[in-house]
Design a protein around this motif. Structure first.
Motif, PDB file in Angstrom:
ATOM      1  N   LEU A  51       0.876  -1.181   0.000  1.00 33.69           N
ATOM      2  CA  LEU A  51       0.000   0.000   0.000  1.00 33.69           C
ATOM      3  C   LEU A  51       0.900   1.212   0.000  1.00 33.69           C
ATOM      4  O   LEU A  51       1.734   1.381   0.893  1.00 33.69           O
ATOM      5  CB  LEU A  51      -0.912   0.010   1.227  1.00 33.69           C
ATOM      6  CG  LEU A  51      -1.800   1.241   1.354  1.00 33.69           C
ATOM      7  CD1 LEU A  51      -2.894   1.207   0.285  1.00 33.69           C
ATOM      8  CD2 LEU A  51      -2.403   1.317   2.739  1.00 33.69           C
ATOM      9  N   TRP A  52       0.742   2.045  -1.023  1.00 29.44           N
ATOM     10  CA  TRP A  52       1.545   3.259  -1.116  1.00 29.44           C
ATOM     11  C   TRP A  52       0.687   4.468  -0.784  1.00 29.44           C
ATOM     12  O   TRP A  52      -0.434   4.608  -1.288  1.00 29.44           O
ATOM     13  CB  TRP A  52       2.125   3.423  -2.521  1.00 29.44           C
ATOM     14  CG  TRP A  52       3.039   2.300  -2.909  1.00 29.44           C
ATOM     15  CD1 TRP A  52       4.176   1.909  -2.259  1.00 29.44           C
ATOM     16  CD2 TRP A  52       2.887   1.425  -4.003  1.00 29.44           C
ATOM     17  NE1 TRP A  52       4.745   0.841  -2.905  1.00 29.44           N
ATOM     18  CE2 TRP A  52       3.972   0.520  -3.975  1.00 29.44           C
ATOM     19  CE3 TRP A  52       1.944   1.304  -5.022  1.00 29.44           C
ATOM     20  CZ2 TRP A  52       4.146  -0.480  -4.924  1.00 29.44           C
ATOM     21  CZ3 TRP A  52       2.113   0.311  -5.953  1.00 29.44           C
ATOM     22  CH2 TRP A  52       3.200  -0.559  -5.898  1.00 29.44           C
ATOM     23  N   HIS A  53       1.187   5.358   0.055  1.00 30.31           N
ATOM     24  CA  HIS A  53       0.523   6.624   0.362  1.00 30.31           C
ATOM     25  C   HIS A  53       1.249   7.682  -0.458  1.00 30.31           C
ATOM     26  O   HIS A  53       2.410   8.006  -0.193  1.00 30.31           O
ATOM     27  CB  HIS A  53       0.636   6.931   1.859  1.00 30.31           C
ATOM     28  CG  HIS A  53      -0.002   8.228   2.236  1.00 30.31           C
ATOM     29  ND1 HIS A  53       0.179   8.791   3.471  1.00 30.31           N
ATOM     30  CD2 HIS A  53      -0.818   9.062   1.566  1.00 30.31           C
ATOM     31  CE1 HIS A  53      -0.495   9.914   3.545  1.00 30.31           C
ATOM     32  NE2 HIS A  53      -1.108  10.116   2.392  1.00 30.31           N
ATOM     33  N   LEU A  54       0.564   8.202  -1.483  1.00 23.45           N
ATOM     34  CA  LEU A  54       1.165   9.185  -2.381  1.00 23.45           C
ATOM     35  C   LEU A  54       0.604  10.570  -2.110  1.00 23.45           C
ATOM     36  O   LEU A  54      -0.583  10.733  -1.846  1.00 23.45           O
ATOM     37  CB  LEU A  54       0.893   8.802  -3.839  1.00 23.45           C
ATOM     38  CG  LEU A  54       1.355   7.417  -4.280  1.00 23.45           C
ATOM     39  CD1 LEU A  54       0.955   7.186  -5.735  1.00 23.45           C
ATOM     40  CD2 LEU A  54       2.844   7.246  -4.082  1.00 23.45           C
ATOM     41  N   ARG A  55       1.474  11.569  -2.200  1.00 25.91           N
ATOM     42  CA  ARG A  55       1.072  12.967  -2.071  1.00 25.91           C
ATOM     43  C   ARG A  55       1.536  13.709  -3.319  1.00 25.91           C
ATOM     44  O   ARG A  55       2.641  13.478  -3.800  1.00 25.91           O
ATOM     45  CB  ARG A  55       1.712  13.598  -0.835  1.00 25.91           C
ATOM     46  CG  ARG A  55       1.226  13.042   0.458  1.00 25.91           C
ATOM     47  CD  ARG A  55       1.970  13.698   1.640  1.00 25.91           C
ATOM     48  NE  ARG A  55       1.741  12.947   2.847  1.00 25.91           N
ATOM     49  CZ  ARG A  55       2.505  11.964   3.289  1.00 25.91           C
ATOM     50  NH1 ARG A  55       3.569  11.594   2.615  1.00 25.91           N
ATOM     51  NH2 ARG A  55       2.221  11.341   4.409  1.00 25.91           N
ATOM     52  N   GLN A  56       0.702  14.618  -3.801  1.00 25.64           N
ATOM     53  CA  GLN A  56       1.082  15.400  -4.973  1.00 25.64           C
ATOM     54  C   GLN A  56       1.990  16.536  -4.520  1.00 25.64           C
ATOM     55  O   GLN A  56       1.558  17.450  -3.829  1.00 25.64           O
ATOM     56  CB  GLN A  56      -0.149  15.956  -5.680  1.00 25.64           C
ATOM     57  CG  GLN A  56       0.180  16.646  -6.976  1.00 25.64           C
ATOM     58  CD  GLN A  56      -1.060  17.076  -7.707  1.00 25.64           C
ATOM     59  OE1 GLN A  56      -2.075  17.355  -7.094  1.00 25.64           O
ATOM     60  NE2 GLN A  56      -0.982  17.131  -9.008  1.00 25.64           N
ATOM     61  N   GLU A  57       3.249  16.445  -4.898  1.00 23.85           N
ATOM     62  CA  GLU A  57       4.211  17.477  -4.522  1.00 23.85           C
ATOM     63  C   GLU A  57       4.783  18.198  -5.732  1.00 23.85           C
ATOM     64  O   GLU A  57       5.066  19.375  -5.658  1.00 23.85           O
ATOM     65  CB  GLU A  57       5.334  16.866  -3.685  1.00 23.85           C
ATOM     66  CG  GLU A  57       4.821  16.345  -2.341  1.00 23.85           C
ATOM     67  CD  GLU A  57       5.913  15.725  -1.500  1.00 23.85           C
ATOM     68  OE1 GLU A  57       7.071  15.644  -1.963  1.00 23.85           O
ATOM     69  OE2 GLU A  57       5.607  15.313  -0.374  1.00 23.85           O
TER      70      GLU A  57
END
Length: 83
Positions: A51-57
């Motif tokens: 499970l990957w937690h991605l944030r738009q940076e």
């Protein structure tokens, strides 16, 4: 299987649950500039898969690739209804 777990959210303000018939290799749960991506692994239940937690940076990164995939499938989907 996901609908069995999330059906109780149908009709909750601010939450949309959709169905589609597309073959996918991950499940994406998105909220604004963050998303959870659950990679599907053959022979493994989802709870045991990465499970990957991605944030738009930045633009053009991994987040944007998954966001484009999400939007394409969303366009082909239909709202789920309580049955």
């Amino acid at each position: 299987m996901a609908l069995m777990h999330y059906a109780q959210l149908i009709g909750t303000p601010g939450i949309e649950v959709h169905l589609h018939a597309t073959t996918l290799y991950n499940s994406i749960y998105r909220g604004d500039d963050q998303m959870l991506v659950n990679a599907h692994v053959f022979g493994m239940n989802a709870y045991g898969a990465p499970l990957w937690h991605l944030r738009q940076e930045t633009e053009g990164g991994v987040f944007d690739g998954y966001a484009e995939s999400f939007e394409a499938v969303w366009a082909l989907s239909r709202p789920a209804t309580k049955e």
